[in-house]
Enzyme design. Structure first.
Site, PDB file in Angstrom:
ATOM      1  N   CYS A  59     -20.034  22.401 -21.481  1.00 55.18           N
ATOM      2  CA  CYS A  59     -18.883  21.505 -21.499  1.00 55.18           C
ATOM      3  C   CYS A  59     -17.995  19.879 -21.803  1.00 55.18           C
ATOM      4  CB  CYS A  59     -19.188  20.264 -19.530  1.00 55.18           C
ATOM      5  SG  CYS A  59     -18.247  18.946 -18.985  1.00 55.18           S
ATOM      6  N   GLU A  86       0.909  -1.170  -0.183  1.00 57.18           N
ATOM      7  CA  GLU A  86      -0.003  -0.009  -0.191  1.00 57.18           C
ATOM      8  C   GLU A  86       0.945   1.144  -0.102  1.00 57.18           C
ATOM      9  OE1 GLU A  86      -3.990  -0.877   2.957  1.00 57.18           O
ATOM     10  OE2 GLU A  86      -2.427  -1.507   3.253  1.00 57.18           O
ATOM     11  N   LYS A  92      13.290  33.955   1.125  1.00 53.86           N
ATOM     12  CA  LYS A  92      12.968  33.661  -0.191  1.00 53.86           C
ATOM     13  C   LYS A  92      13.577  34.408  -0.968  1.00 53.86           C
ATOM     14  CE  LYS A  92      12.347  29.147   0.029  1.00 53.86           C
ATOM     15  NZ  LYS A  92      12.068  28.039   0.670  1.00 53.86           N
ATOM     16  N   LYS A 128      20.675  34.156  11.430  1.00 53.81           N
ATOM     17  CA  LYS A 128      20.558  33.980  12.281  1.00 53.81           C
ATOM     18  C   LYS A 128      21.625  34.451  14.000  1.00 53.81           C
ATOM     19  CE  LYS A 128      21.545  29.378   9.787  1.00 53.81           C
ATOM     20  NZ  LYS A 128      22.901  28.621   9.702  1.00 53.81           N
ATOM     21  N   CYS A 136     -21.660  13.876 -16.534  1.00 52.59           N
ATOM     22  CA  CYS A 136     -20.295  13.917 -16.865  1.00 52.59           C
ATOM     23  C   CYS A 136     -19.838  12.884 -16.479  1.00 52.59           C
ATOM     24  CB  CYS A 136     -19.928  15.669 -16.416  1.00 52.59           C
ATOM     25  SG  CYS A 136     -19.014  16.192 -16.603  1.00 52.59           S
ATOM     26  N   ASP A 196      20.436  25.063  -2.084  1.00 53.07           N
ATOM     27  CA  ASP A 196      19.819  24.192  -2.540  1.00 53.07           C
ATOM     28  C   ASP A 196      19.997  23.006  -2.966  1.00 53.07           C
ATOM     29  OD1 ASP A 196      16.589  23.964  -2.681  1.00 53.07           O
ATOM     30  OD2 ASP A 196      16.960  24.581  -5.658  1.00 53.07           O
ATOM     31  N   CYS A 213     -18.619  16.588 -21.554  1.00 52.07           N
ATOM     32  CA  CYS A 213     -20.375  16.075 -21.608  1.00 52.07           C
ATOM     33  C   CYS A 213     -21.139  16.210 -22.154  1.00 52.07           C
ATOM     34  CB  CYS A 213     -20.966  15.077 -20.211  1.00 52.07           C
ATOM     35  SG  CYS A 213     -21.339  17.159 -19.245  1.00 52.07           S
ATOM     36  N   CYS A 271     -19.783  23.260 -15.050  1.00 53.68           N
ATOM     37  CA  CYS A 271     -21.181  21.737 -15.792  1.00 53.68           C
ATOM     38  C   CYS A 271     -22.254  21.699 -15.171  1.00 53.68           C
ATOM     39  CB  CYS A 271     -19.671  20.914 -16.149  1.00 53.68           C
ATOM     40  SG  CYS A 271     -21.195  19.600 -16.436  1.00 53.68           S
ATOM     41  N   GLU A 275      23.938  34.499   5.002  1.00 53.97           N
ATOM     42  CA  GLU A 275      24.757  33.561   4.160  1.00 53.97           C
ATOM     43  C   GLU A 275      23.669  33.418   2.836  1.00 53.97           C
ATOM     44  OE1 GLU A 275      25.003  29.841   6.738  1.00 53.97           O
ATOM     45  OE2 GLU A 275      23.923  31.079   8.050  1.00 53.97           O
ATOM     46  N   ARG A 316      18.628  14.153   6.754  1.00 55.86           N
ATOM     47  CA  ARG A 316      18.024  14.636   7.253  1.00 55.86           C
ATOM     48  C   ARG A 316      17.007  13.749   7.773  1.00 55.86           C
ATOM     49  NH1 ARG A 316      13.643  17.868   7.171  1.00 55.86           N
ATOM     50  NH2 ARG A 316      13.599  19.560   9.277  1.00 55.86           N
ATOM     51  N   TYR A 376      27.833  25.235   8.134  1.00 55.96           N
ATOM     52  CA  TYR A 376      27.168  25.755   8.655  1.00 55.96           C
ATOM     53  C   TYR A 376      26.109  26.204   9.576  1.00 55.96           C
ATOM     54  CZ  TYR A 376      22.936  23.967   6.360  1.00 55.96           C
ATOM     55  OH  TYR A 376      21.975  22.574   6.034  1.00 55.96           O
ATOM     56  N   LYS A 413      21.205  30.794   1.283  1.00 54.31           N
ATOM     57  CA  LYS A 413      20.864  28.940   1.535  1.00 54.31           C
ATOM     58  C   LYS A 413      20.598  28.548   0.823  1.00 54.31           C
ATOM     59  CE  LYS A 413      15.734  27.493   3.210  1.00 54.31           C
ATOM     60  NZ  LYS A 413      15.993  26.696   2.527  1.00 54.31           N
ATOM     61  N   SER A 432      13.914  22.748  10.689  1.00 61.42           N
ATOM     62  CA  SER A 432      13.371  23.112   9.468  1.00 61.42           C
ATOM     63  C   SER A 432      13.701  25.229   9.834  1.00 61.42           C
ATOM     64  CB  SER A 432      12.607  23.174   8.917  1.00 61.42           C
ATOM     65  OG  SER A 432      11.633  23.496   9.149  1.00 61.42           O
ATOM     66  N   LEU A 433      13.619  26.288   8.842  1.00 63.51           N
ATOM     67  CA  LEU A 433      13.633  26.776   8.964  1.00 63.51           C
ATOM     68  C   LEU A 433      12.530  28.039   9.040  1.00 63.51           C
ATOM     69  CD1 LEU A 433      16.970  28.200   7.421  1.00 63.51           C
ATOM     70  CD2 LEU A 433      16.921  28.503   9.713  1.00 63.51           C
ATOM     71  N   ASP A 465       3.612   1.722  -1.126  1.00 64.90           N
ATOM     72  CA  ASP A 465       4.270   1.834  -2.097  1.00 64.90           C
ATOM     73  C   ASP A 465       3.182   1.953  -3.056  1.00 64.90           C
ATOM     74  OD1 ASP A 465       6.831   0.760  -1.341  1.00 64.90           O
ATOM     75  OD2 ASP A 465       6.409  -1.904  -2.050  1.00 64.90           O
TER      76      ASP A 465
END
Ligand code: IVH
Length: 706
Positions: A423, A48, A329, A305, A453, A133, A426, A447, A129, A152, A241, A131, A95-96, A50
Site C-alpha cells: 500500500c 452549513e 444524446k 417531440k 493505513c 447546450d 502505509c 491494503c 431539432e 429554470r 423551442y 439539443k 426535463s427530457l 455555504d
C-alpha cells in the site's frame, strides 16, 4: 451524507471518492434548495449550506473532469440567491428522458405506438431539432409585452432574471404580428455561440480575469450577473423551442406553434424539422452529428417531440419528463492525449485504484487530466504503458476513462506499469483475494493495514466505535473525523488514552468548538465504560475484511479468549499447521475468511495496535462467561446425518446460541457429535476417537434446556 467523507480533506479524496461525493453533494444541495425555495423551510443554516457549496466547488476545482451535468455549480436558478426574486412556474419546466443508441430510439417510437394503440403503418409525425447546450429560460409575455423572465431553477421555481434577459437581442421586448394571445410564456435556451465565447474569453484575459471553461458556463455566469449592464456586454443568444402557460395556442402541432414563435420575432433553430418514420429521425440525428462542429454553438444531441399537440396531451408525463419527447444524446466525447504516469490511490475501504495522470486535454469543454484505470486487470486489458498516447472519454457523470491506446504512437522503450503489492499509504501488504467459487482472483487489490493505513483510518475508527462494535456514546463520525485531523486520535488505542493525554495537553478538549466540561466528562465516562467489551464485539471492531458481526461471533465462540484467538491466528500463518486446519474446520469459516483473518494478524502494524489496546487497559470478555450456563458452552459440536426435527442451520444457530462452536468435521478437538439418521464416516470417526455422540432426540432435549 457520510460525515466521514465530508470531513476528509479534499486533497486526500481519491478520484472515485470525489466522484461519489460530488454525486452526494448534488443531491444534498438540491434537497436544501428545494426546502429553501419551495417550502421556505430550510433545514440547515446558511453557513452549513455555504459549506456544502464550498466543498462542492473545492472538489470540482481539484478534479474538473468530474464536474457533473447536474452540478450545483451549474444550477443558476437553484442557488438561494437573495439578489434575484423567485418566480414560480405556473407550468413546471420539465426535463427530457435520454436515449443513446438506435435501439433506444426505436423503443421510444414503439412505446408511443403501444401507448396510443397505433398500428405500425399508422401515420405518426415527430419533430426533430438540435439539443442546445445552454440553460433554459421562461419568458412571460402579457398582451405581447415581455413582462417576466426566469431561469429554470429546480423546474418549479426559478430566479427572476427579467432585466438580464431583456439585454439579449434575440429576445423581443414586444411581439410582432396580430392575434397575439393575452398570456404567452415562451421557453427556450439561452446560450453563447463559439465565436462570441472566444471573444469573451480574450477580453477576460486582457482584463486579467479568468477564462470561462466552456460556453455553457459562460452563458450561465453571464445570465446571473446582478448588474444587467454586465450581462448586456456578454454576447448571449436565445433559441425558442417550447412554451409554458398560455391563454391560447396558435396551432395544433409543435411545428406550427414553433413557426408562429418565429413569426412573432423569436429565433428558432434552422434545423427544426419534421420526420414521419424512425429511419428519418435517425438520419436527421446522423446529419446533425456530422455538422456538430460547424454549427457555431454547442449541442449535446437532438430532441424528438411528437408533433400533434393532442397526441402530446394523450401521452402525458412520466415522473418529471414528457412521454412524448426524447433527447437522443451524442456519445461520450473523446480526445487524444498522453498518459504521463499512473498513480495509486487508496480508498476508504483499502482498495488500490490506479489513476492515469494525463497531459491535460479538453474533452467536451472540460479539461481532463485524470482518468480511472479501475484496477490492474484493466491496465492489462488496455495494454497501456507509461508514455503511451491514449484516447480518453468523458460521458455525463462518469469518471473519465481511457478507451484505448494508440499503439503506433508508443514511444520506444515505453515501460509497463508495475502494480505495487504494498500500500503506498502505509506500506502494508496489498493483496488480491481468490474467489473460491470461481477460483479467479478478485480484480481489486486491497491494503491489509486497516487499522494503521491513513487512507482508511477515519473509516476504521468510525467502525471501531460504531454501535455494534465498541459503541462509545458521544463519539460519532463527526467527532472521530475531527479528532483524527487534529491528531488527537489516529489509532483505536488512542481513544482509551485520550483522557490521560488531555490532562497534559495545553489545548483541552473542553475548550474545543462544540465541546464543554460536561460533554467531555460524559465522553470520558462513555469511553471508560467500554474499556471492557465482549470478545465478539472486540473482533468485529477490528474491521477485518469479511468479518462482520456473525463471523466475529463465530470466531469469538470458537476461540474463547482474545489471547487464544491471537495465538491461534499467528500460528495459522503456517498453512501446514493444526491452527490453520482448525480455523478452516469451523463451520461457516471458508478460505476467504480464514485468509483474511490470518493476513490481518500477519501485519505487524495490526499486532501493534492490539498490544496498544491491551496496554491502554482494553479487555475482551470471553463469551463463555456469558453463556456459561449451557451444557455445551465452549464445546465443539458436529452435526452429522440428516436432522429431522430441525434444519441444519437452525440446529447450528441453536448450538451457537448455547455457546458452542459448530464444526464441520470431526477431530480430536470435537466434544460432541449429534448424529441423525444416515450418519456415516463422521460418526465412525467420532467413535474411533472416543468422542461423545448423541441422537437427534437427545439433542432436542438438550436444546430445550432439559
Ligand atoms: S424541450 C418538456 N427542446 O434540455 C420538454 N429542450 O433535458 C421541454 N434543451 O431543460 C424541453 N435544447 O434546457 C427542449 N430543442 C430543445 C432543447 C431542450 C436544449 C434542454 C432544456 C431542457 C433540457 C431537458
Amino acid at each position: 451524507m457520510s460525515e466521514a467523507t465530508e470531513q476528509k480533506p479534499v486533497e486526500e479524496l481519491t478520484l472515485e471518492e470525489a466522484a461519489e461525493e460530488l454525486e452526494r453533494l448534488a443531491t444534498a444541495i438540491g434537497h436544501h434548495d428545494k426546502l429553501y425555495y419551495q417550502k421556505d423551510a430550510p433545514e440547515v443554516s446558511d453557513a452549513e449550506y455555504d459549506a456544502l457549496r464550498q466543498r462542492n466547488d473545492a472538489i470540482e476545482a481539484r478534479y474538473p473532469e468530474l464536474v457533473r451535468e447536474d452540478s450545483p455549480s451549474h444550477r443558476v436558478g437553484a442557488a438561494p440567491a437573495e439578489e434575484f426574486g423567485k418566480v414560480r412556474h405556473a407550468v413546471p419546466m420539465l426535463s427530457l428522458a435520454n436515449g443513446f443508441s438506435e435501439e433506444d430510439i426505436r423503443d421510444f417510437w414503439q412505446r408511443i405506438h403501444r401507448f396510443l394503440n397505433l398500428k405500425e403503418d399508422d401515420r405518426l409525425v415527430l419533430t426533430a431539432e438540435p439539443k442546445i447546450d445552454g440553460l433554459s429560460a421562461s419568458l412571460r409575455y402579457e398582451k405581447g409585452k415581455f413582462v417576466l423572465g426566469a431561469t429554470r431553477g429546480d423546474g418549479r421555481e426559478g430566479e427572476n432574471v427579467t432585466e438580464n434577459l431583456r439585454t439579449i437581442k434575440s429576445i423581443p421586448g414586444t411581439l410582432k404580428g396580430k392575434n397575439i394571445p393575452d398570456v404567452f410564456e415562451v421557453r427556450g435556451e439561452v446560450y453563447m455561440g463559439h465565436a462570441d465565447f472566444e471573444a469573451l474569453n480574450e477580453r477576460q484575459e486582457k482584463d486579467g480575469k479568468p477564462r470561462f471553461a466552456n460556453p455553457r458556463n459562460a452563458a450561465a455566469g453571464s445570465l446571473r450577473q446582478l448588474d444587467p449592464k454586465v450581462t448586456a456586454r456578454r454576447p448571449l443568444d436565445f433559441f425558442a423551442y417550447a412554451w409554458g402557460e398560455v391563454s391560447e395556442l396558435p396551432g395544433e402541432t409543435q411545428y406550427d406553434v414553433v413557426k408562429t414563435l418565429e413569426s412573432w420575432g423569436f429565433t428558432v433553430n434552422e434545423h427544426f424539422h419534421r420526420c414521419d418514420s424512425v429511419e428519418e429521425m435517425l438520419s436527421f440525428y446522423r446529419k446533425i452529428e456530422e455538422q456538430r462542429a460547424s454549427l457555431g454553438y454547442d449541442i449535446d444531441g437532438v430532441v424528438y417531440k411528437v408533433d400533434s399537440l393532442s397526441l402530446q396531451d394523450r401521452l402525458g408525463y412520466v415522473s418529471r419528463s414528457p412521454r412524448w419527447a426524447l433527447a437522443h444524446k451524442f456519445p461520450a466525447e473523446q480526445a487524444t492525449t498522453v498518459l504521463e504516469k499512473i498513480e495509486i490511490q487508496v480508498g476508504r475501504t483499502g482498495k488500490l485504484t490506479p489513476v492515469a495522470r494525463l497531459k491535460p486535454v479538453t474533452v467536451g469543454g472540460v479539461v481532463v487530466s485524470n482518468a480511472t484505470l479501475h484496477n490492474e486487470d484493466e491496465i492489462d486489458r488496455l495494454g497501456v504503458k507509461l508514455g503511451d498516447t491514449v484516447i480518453v472519454q468523458r460521458a455525463g457523470d462518469v469518471i473519465p476513462q481511457i478507451v484505448r491506446v494508440v499503439e503506433e504512437k508508443r514511444p520506444k522503450g515505453a515501460k509497463k506499469f508495475k502494480f505495487p503489492d504494498r500500500c503506498p499509504e502505509c506500506g502494508s501488504h496489498a493483496v488480491r483475494e481468490v474467489n473460491p467459487k470461481t477460483g479467479k482472483m478478485d480484480a481489486d487489490r486491497r491494503c491489509t493495514g486497516g487499522l494503521v493505513c491513513p487512507a482508511q483510518a477515519v473509516e476504521r475508527l468510525r467502525h471501531f466505535v460504531s454501535r455494534n462494535a465498541f459503541d462509545i456514546e458521544g463519539l460519532g463520525e463527526k467527532q472521530i473525523a475531527a479528532f483524527y485531523q487534529d491528531e488527537l486520535v489516529q489509532r483505536p488505542d488512542e481513544i482509551f488514552t485520550l483522557e490521560e493525554r488531555d490532562k497534559s495537553n495545553l489545548k483541552k478538549l473542553k475548550d474545543r468548538e462544540g465541546w464543554g466540561a460536561t460533554s467531555v466528562k460524559n465522553l470520558f465516562k462513555a469511553i471508560d465504560d467500554r474499556r471492557e467489551v465482549s470478545l465478539d464485539r472486540f473482533i468485529f471492531a477490528l474491521g477485518i475484511r469479511h468479518v462482520g458481526e456473525t463471523n466475529a461471533r463465530l470466531l469469538a465462540r470458537s476461540y474463547g479468549t482474545l489471547e487464544n484467538f491471537e495465538k491461534q491466528m499467528l500460528a495459522a500463518h503456517d498453512r501446514e499447521s493444526g491452527a490453520w486446519e482448525e480455523l478452516l474446520s469451523i463451520d461457516g469459516v471458508g478460505e476467504v475468511l480464514a485468509e483474511s483473518v490470518v493476513e490481518f494478524f500477519d501485519e505487524k502494524h495490526n499486532r501493534e495496535v492490539l498490544d496498544a489496546l491491551k496496554k491502554a487497559g482494553v479487555k475482551a470478555t470471553p463469551l463463555e462467561a456469558q453463556e456459561a450456563t449451557s451444557p455445551i458452552s465452549g464445546k465443539t459440536v458436529v452435526f452429522t446425518g440428516s436432522l429431522e426435527q430441525m434444519t441444519r442451520s437452525e440446529a447450528k444457530a441453536k448450538a451457537e446460541q448455547m455457546g458452542a462452536k459448530v464444526s464441520g468435521s470431526v477431530s480430536a478437538k470435537t466434544d460432541l457429535v449429534v448424529a441423525g439418521p444416515g450418519a456415516g464416516s463422521k460418526l465412525t470417526k467420532a467413535k474411533e476417537l472416543g468422542v461423545e455422540t448423541i441422537t437427534e432426540d437427545e439433542w432436542m432435549e438438550m436444546a430445550r434446556g432439559n
